[in-house]
Design an enzyme around this catalytic site. Structure first.
Site, PDB file in Angstrom:
ATOM      1  N   GLU A   2      44.494  40.397  12.616  1.00  0.00           N
ATOM      2  CA  GLU A   2      44.668  39.282  13.549  1.00  0.00           C
ATOM      3  C   GLU A   2      44.270  37.979  12.867  1.00  0.00           C
ATOM      4  OE1 GLU A   2      42.688  37.936  17.814  1.00  0.00           O
ATOM      5  OE2 GLU A   2      43.023  40.062  17.449  1.00  0.00           O
ATOM      6  N   GLU A  21      42.206  29.432  18.508  1.00  0.00           N
ATOM      7  CA  GLU A  21      41.849  29.363  19.920  1.00  0.00           C
ATOM      8  C   GLU A  21      41.276  27.974  20.185  1.00  0.00           C
ATOM      9  OE1 GLU A  21      40.777  33.627  21.720  1.00  0.00           O
ATOM     10  OE2 GLU A  21      39.286  32.909  20.276  1.00  0.00           O
ATOM     11  N   HIS A  68      38.765  26.876  17.412  1.00  0.00           N
ATOM     12  CA  HIS A  68      38.095  28.114  17.011  1.00  0.00           C
ATOM     13  C   HIS A  68      39.075  28.950  16.191  1.00  0.00           C
ATOM     14  CE1 HIS A  68      35.405  31.662  17.820  1.00  0.00           C
ATOM     15  NE2 HIS A  68      36.551  32.317  17.710  1.00  0.00           N
ATOM     16  N   ASN A  75      39.571  32.515  13.603  1.00  0.00           N
ATOM     17  CA  ASN A  75      38.980  33.809  13.267  1.00  0.00           C
ATOM     18  C   ASN A  75      40.025  34.643  12.546  1.00  0.00           C
ATOM     19  OD1 ASN A  75      37.116  35.870  13.101  1.00  0.00           O
ATOM     20  ND2 ASN A  75      37.012  36.292  15.288  1.00  0.00           N
ATOM     21  N   ASN A 127      34.613  38.897  13.230  1.00  0.00           N
ATOM     22  CA  ASN A 127      33.351  38.174  13.024  1.00  0.00           C
ATOM     23  C   ASN A 127      33.440  37.188  11.868  1.00  0.00           C
ATOM     24  OD1 ASN A 127      32.096  39.629  15.124  1.00  0.00           O
ATOM     25  ND2 ASN A 127      31.606  41.309  13.723  1.00  0.00           N
ATOM     26  N   ARG A 128      34.608  36.563  11.728  1.00  0.00           N
ATOM     27  CA  ARG A 128      34.817  35.593  10.648  1.00  0.00           C
ATOM     28  C   ARG A 128      35.168  34.222  11.248  1.00  0.00           C
ATOM     29  NH1 ARG A 128      37.530  40.421   8.367  1.00  0.00           N
ATOM     30  NH2 ARG A 128      36.392  41.046   6.473  1.00  0.00           N
ATOM     31  N   GLU A 129      34.366  33.778  12.177  1.00  0.00           N
ATOM     32  CA  GLU A 129      34.671  32.556  12.910  1.00  0.00           C
ATOM     33  C   GLU A 129      34.323  31.295  12.117  1.00  0.00           C
ATOM     34  OE1 GLU A 129      32.523  34.892  13.954  1.00  0.00           O
ATOM     35  OE2 GLU A 129      33.210  35.728  15.862  1.00  0.00           O
ATOM     36  N   ASP A 169      32.751  32.423  31.079  1.00  0.00           N
ATOM     37  CA  ASP A 169      31.480  33.085  30.784  1.00  0.00           C
ATOM     38  C   ASP A 169      30.971  32.778  29.382  1.00  0.00           C
ATOM     39  OD1 ASP A 169      33.693  34.515  29.852  1.00  0.00           O
ATOM     40  OD2 ASP A 169      32.601  36.412  29.818  1.00  0.00           O
ATOM     41  N   TRP A 170      31.837  32.227  28.503  1.00  0.00           N
ATOM     42  CA  TRP A 170      31.374  31.938  27.143  1.00  0.00           C
ATOM     43  C   TRP A 170      32.007  30.705  26.490  1.00  0.00           C
ATOM     44  CZ3 TRP A 170      34.894  31.726  23.118  1.00  0.00           C
ATOM     45  CH2 TRP A 170      36.152  32.301  23.356  1.00  0.00           C
ATOM     46  N   ARG A 177      22.451  35.238  12.062  1.00  0.00           N
ATOM     47  CA  ARG A 177      23.370  36.174  12.713  1.00  0.00           C
ATOM     48  C   ARG A 177      23.495  37.468  11.924  1.00  0.00           C
ATOM     49  NH1 ARG A 177      29.840  34.980  13.486  1.00  0.00           N
ATOM     50  NH2 ARG A 177      30.415  36.972  14.460  1.00  0.00           N
TER      51      ARG A 177
END
Length: 292
Positions: free
Chosen positions: A101, A105, A118, A120, A128-130, A194-195, A278
């Site tokens: 993918e 975003e 955003h 990724n 997890n490569r943001e 929510d995020w 992280r």
């Protein structure tokens, strides 16, 4: 003699354009995409797209065909005003637990506050490569070009023709790279209160609905995925239409690198390769490699 040379040149140009035509499409959305959800919350008319979100539903589409390598682009105008809690997405993706993918975003924000661009990448199911950016322009008062260029050497994210991010192929060193799965193109507008905005602290104001994002002039210059046979066909440099295999596309030019560095220095707000907390100090292996 001059007449013969002119005719020869015209033939070569015509052949090149014919070859390019097999890989370049300015899509009619209604013919080249299907609705995945929210059929009554969207509008497709020729090269124009409108995605709508209200409290009952959002909307999403995906391309009918998949590609392996090339470039896809779309002009996008984001939700204006108070877009807090909304996410507009434009991305490439395969399917399954080991999917690939490549994401754009756009995370909404309260009136007067900037969007977050955003990005990724997932390879063989691992993401997890943001990396995130603030736009250096108003993405709501006009259409801006967002392009994903993807070849055997690297993935590049472009905004209005300027590269903002690169992910290079280090598969030979054990780092997964998206090069064995065809990916379809997706676009959506959905609620992520929510995020999405300030970590979820700012919620969607539904009294402002409906929220509308628009797309225009989607284009694909890419290798059509025909199953596993495409893994070799789409990287064959002897196939004239595989323009992305040219050495000139294996790395950004000096001018492109300079422009990208200015954007990253001035507008990047998050890079996973710098988030030692992280990853508890065990950073993803590509972070220690040459990034560009």
């Amino acid at each position: 003699m001059a007449g013969l040379q002119a005719k020869t040149l015209m033939f070569v140009l015509a052949a090149a354009l014919a070859t390019l035509g097999r890989t370049f499409v300015e899509a009619d959305f209604s013919k080249n995409f299907i609705v995945t959800w929210g059929k009554d919350h969207m509008f497709m008319n020729g090269t124009n797209l409108r995605l709508v979100l209200d409290k009952s539903a959002g909307s999403a589409i995906k391309s009918k065909v998949a590609h392996l390598f090339g470039s896809v682009e779309m002009l996008i105008k984001l939700v204006p005003g108070n877009s807090a809690g909304t996410v507009a997405a434009y991305y490439l993706s395969s399917t399954g637990s080991t999917h690939d993918e490549i994401d754009f975003e756009f995370l909404g924000n309260a009136t007067g506050q900037p969007y977050t661009i955003h990005t990724n990448l997932y390879a063989q199911g691992k993401g997890n490569r943001e990396q995130q950016f603030r736009p250096w322009f108003n993405p709501t008062n006009g259409f801006h070009n967002y392009t994903i260029h993807w070849n055997p050497s690297e993935v590049v994210w472009f905004v209005d023709g300027t590269p903002i991010r690169v992910f290079r192929n280090y598969e030979s060193e054990g780092i997964a790279y998206p090069n064995k799965q065809g990916m379809k193109v997706f676009a959506s507008l959905w609620n992520a209160e929510d995020w999405a905005t300030q970590g979820g602290r700012v919620k969607t104001n539904w009294t402002l609905a409906p929220f509308v994002a628009e797309g225009r002039r989607y284009k694909a210059r890419a290798c059509l995925w025909k199953g596993s046979v495409s893994i070799k066909q789409c990287v064959d440099p002897t196939i004239r239409s595989n323009w992305w295999t040219s050495p000139s596309f294996s790395q950004l030019t000096a001018s492109q690198l300079t422009k990208m560095q200015k954007i990253r220095d001035g507008f990047m707000i998050y890079d996973y390769c710098k988030d030692t907390n992280r990853f508890k100090g065990v950073m993803p292996p590509e972070c220690s490699k040459k990034q560009f």
